[in-house]
Design an enzyme around this catalytic site. Structure first.
Site, PDB file in Angstrom:
ATOM      1  N   ASP A   1      16.580   7.222   4.467  1.00  0.00           N
ATOM      2  CA  ASP A   1      16.449   6.321   4.437  1.00  0.00           C
ATOM      3  C   ASP A   1      15.975   6.719   2.552  1.00  0.00           C
ATOM      4  O   ASP A   1      14.943   6.328   3.435  1.00  0.00           O
ATOM      5  CB  ASP A   1      16.788   5.604   5.198  1.00  0.00           C
ATOM      6  CG  ASP A   1      17.173   4.443   5.167  1.00  0.00           C
ATOM      7  OD1 ASP A   1      17.835   4.310   3.956  1.00  0.00           O
ATOM      8  OD2 ASP A   1      16.617   2.989   5.346  1.00  0.00           O
TER       9      ASP A   1
ATOM     10  N   SER B   1      21.761  -6.122   7.735  1.00  0.00           N
ATOM     11  CA  SER B   1      21.821  -7.384   8.757  1.00  0.00           C
ATOM     12  C   SER B   1      22.381  -8.697   8.926  1.00  0.00           C
ATOM     13  O   SER B   1      22.658  -8.606   7.865  1.00  0.00           O
ATOM     14  CB  SER B   1      20.350  -6.799   8.767  1.00  0.00           C
ATOM     15  OG  SER B   1      19.475  -6.260   9.383  1.00  0.00           O
TER      16      SER B   1
ATOM     17  N   ASP C   1      18.192  -2.577   9.677  1.00  0.00           N
ATOM     18  CA  ASP C   1      16.583  -2.447  10.177  1.00  0.00           C
ATOM     19  C   ASP C   1      16.700  -3.778  10.642  1.00  0.00           C
ATOM     20  O   ASP C   1      16.154  -4.110  11.452  1.00  0.00           O
ATOM     21  CB  ASP C   1      16.115  -1.902   9.369  1.00  0.00           C
ATOM     22  CG  ASP C   1      14.545  -1.691   8.965  1.00  0.00           C
ATOM     23  OD1 ASP C   1      14.340  -1.237  10.617  1.00  0.00           O
ATOM     24  OD2 ASP C   1      14.025  -1.607   9.053  1.00  0.00           O
TER      25      ASP C   1
HETATM   26  P1  13P Z   1      18.728  -4.919   6.246  1.00  0.00           P
HETATM   27  O1  13P Z   1      17.341  -4.984   5.340  1.00  0.00           O
HETATM   28  O2  13P Z   1      19.516  -5.740   6.120  1.00  0.00           O
HETATM   29  O3  13P Z   1      18.756  -4.463   8.530  1.00  0.00           O
HETATM   30  O4  13P Z   1      18.827  -3.821   5.805  1.00  0.00           O
HETATM   31  C1  13P Z   1      18.378  -1.818   6.095  1.00  0.00           C
HETATM   32  C2  13P Z   1      18.603  -1.255   5.432  1.00  0.00           C
HETATM   33  O5  13P Z   1      19.488  -1.526   3.840  1.00  0.00           O
HETATM   34  C3  13P Z   1      18.108   0.473   5.272  1.00  0.00           C
HETATM   35  O6  13P Z   1      18.143   1.153   4.492  1.00  0.00           O
HETATM   36  O1  G3H Z   2      15.639  -0.692   3.590  1.00  0.00           O
HETATM   37  C1  G3H Z   2      14.647  -0.513   3.719  1.00  0.00           C
HETATM   38  C2  G3H Z   2      14.485  -0.397   5.010  1.00  0.00           C
HETATM   39  O2  G3H Z   2      14.127  -1.015   5.673  1.00  0.00           O
HETATM   40  C3  G3H Z   2      13.422   0.465   5.364  1.00  0.00           C
HETATM   41  O3  G3H Z   2      12.160  -0.432   5.365  1.00  0.00           O
HETATM   42  O4  G3H Z   2      10.807   1.357   4.509  1.00  0.00           O
HETATM   43  O5  G3H Z   2      10.034  -0.980   5.541  1.00  0.00           O
HETATM   44  O6  G3H Z   2      10.367   0.827   6.459  1.00  0.00           O
HETATM   45  P1  G3H Z   2      10.992   0.484   5.810  1.00  0.00           P
HETATM   46 ZN    ZN Z   3      18.636   0.675   1.945  1.00  0.00          ZN
END
Ligand code: 13P
Ligand code: G3H
Ligand code: ZN
Length: 309
Positions: free
Chosen positions: A82, A214, A256
């Site tokens: 990601d 989310s 997430d």
């Molecule tokens: P949220 O913060 O809305 O859960 O999005 C997660 C996301 O886009 C991870 O790449």
């Molecule tokens: O889009 C980002 C995701 O929510 C991941 O977040 O970099 O804190 O793991 P993170």
């Molecule tokens: Zn994202």
């Protein structure tokens, strides 16, 4: 079965449903997600950010996912990077056995994004791995206030067409009004479905990805706050809007924040209701149960991916 996203996206576009991509950071989150997928009979994408990889360490993540795949041979599971920040991180994940990587070049100008994405596509494709790219900037809540006067943050559908053609990316994340984290909207939650429709018209065969999607599930938020958290005024994308996105051409929906709320709510509940509890299995187990419930609800009632294996 460990797979790329190719077949699941093809099915999602043919049958108009979306596949959840859930962020993984530890064993309990992985198990909660995969147990839900098994029960829902849903394909699933497990995605790890580069900070998740730093936290959990890449070998632990890949081995835990390997275990999940072994336990669930009937479920199509993709392992995805990601927001890959650079070529090296994408390469590391391709080499480690990820089946999909995102190169997030959205901070670069169009030409630089095209060039850098192409490099990743070339390497990943040579190893049988698929690539998600991003065009447009996800709004922060402050940007959102000025959104009417600032169309530039949304993905331009014409540019999206040119971008996909020139980079050869396999799927595209677009900006239509979502944003990362727990604070997505101040007023009414709204997405630019007109932009999504135009994008789908111009590149009908490219799977479209929604980041920052989310729901900020009200029950989970209330649970966190009831048990001592202080997360006031948080607001996400309501289920009805995600349902509409799922049937309007979005193939991948990233989640997430809801999993963070689920883990946190479960852990906090145990700590407050049972002050004498200090067995990690007790509180992490409660978090895992809530992750599973949350993911199952999305698969069956929102994204429409249940029974699509
Ligand atoms: P949220 O913060 O809305 O859960 O999005 C997660 C996301 O886009 C991870 O790449
Ligand atoms: O889009 C980002 C995701 O929510 C991941 O977040 O970099 O804190 O793991 P993170
Ligand atoms: Zn994202």
């Amino acid at each position: 079965m460990l797979v790329t996203t190719t077949e699941m996206f093809k099915k999602s576009m043919e049958e108009k449903f979306a596949i959840g991509a859930f962020n993984i950071n530890n064993m309990e989150i992985i198990q909660g997600i995969v147990d839900a997928a098994k029960e829902a009979k849903s394909p699933v994408i497990l995605e790890a950010s580069s900070s998740a990889i730093k936290f959990a360490r890449i070998n632990y993540l890949t081995k835990m996912v390997e275990a999940a795949v072994e336990e669930n041979p009937e479920i199509p599971i993709a392992l995805h990077l990601d927001h890959g920040p650079d070529f090296e991180t994408c390469k590391m994940c391709v080499d480690a056995g990820f089946t999909s990587v995102m190169f997030d070049g959205s901070k670069y100008d169009f030409e630089e994004n095209v060039q850098k994405t192409k490099e990743v596509v070339e390497y990943a494709h040579s190893k049988g791995v698929v690539v998600e790219a991003e065009l447009g900037k996800l709004a922060g809540i402050e940007d959102d206030v000025k959104v009417e006067s600032n169309d530039a943050i949304y993905t331009d559908p014409e540019q999206a067409r040119e971008f996909v053609e020139r980079t050869g990316c396999d799927s595209l994340a677009i900006a239509i009004g979502t944003s990362h984290g727990a604070y997505k909207f101040k007023g009414e939650a709204k997405l630019r479905f007109d932009i999504l429709a135009k994008v789908k018209e111009l590149i009908p065969n490219t799977p479209i990805v929604l980041h920052g999607a989310s729901t900020v599930v009200p029950e989970l938020l209330a649970m966190c706050n009831k048990y001592g958290a202080d997360i006031p005024g948080a607001k996400g994308v309501p289920d009805e809007i995600l349902r509409e996105a799922s049937t309007s051409g979005v193939s991948k929906i990233n989640v997430d924040t809801d999993l963070r709320l689920a883990m946190t709510g479960g852990i906090r509940k145990v700590f407050i209701e049972e002050p004498s509890a200090f067995d990690p299995r007790k509180y992490l187990g409660e978090g895992r149960n809530l992750v599973k419930e949350t993911v199952y609800h999305k698969m069956t009632n929102v994204f429409g991916s249940a029974n699509k294996i």
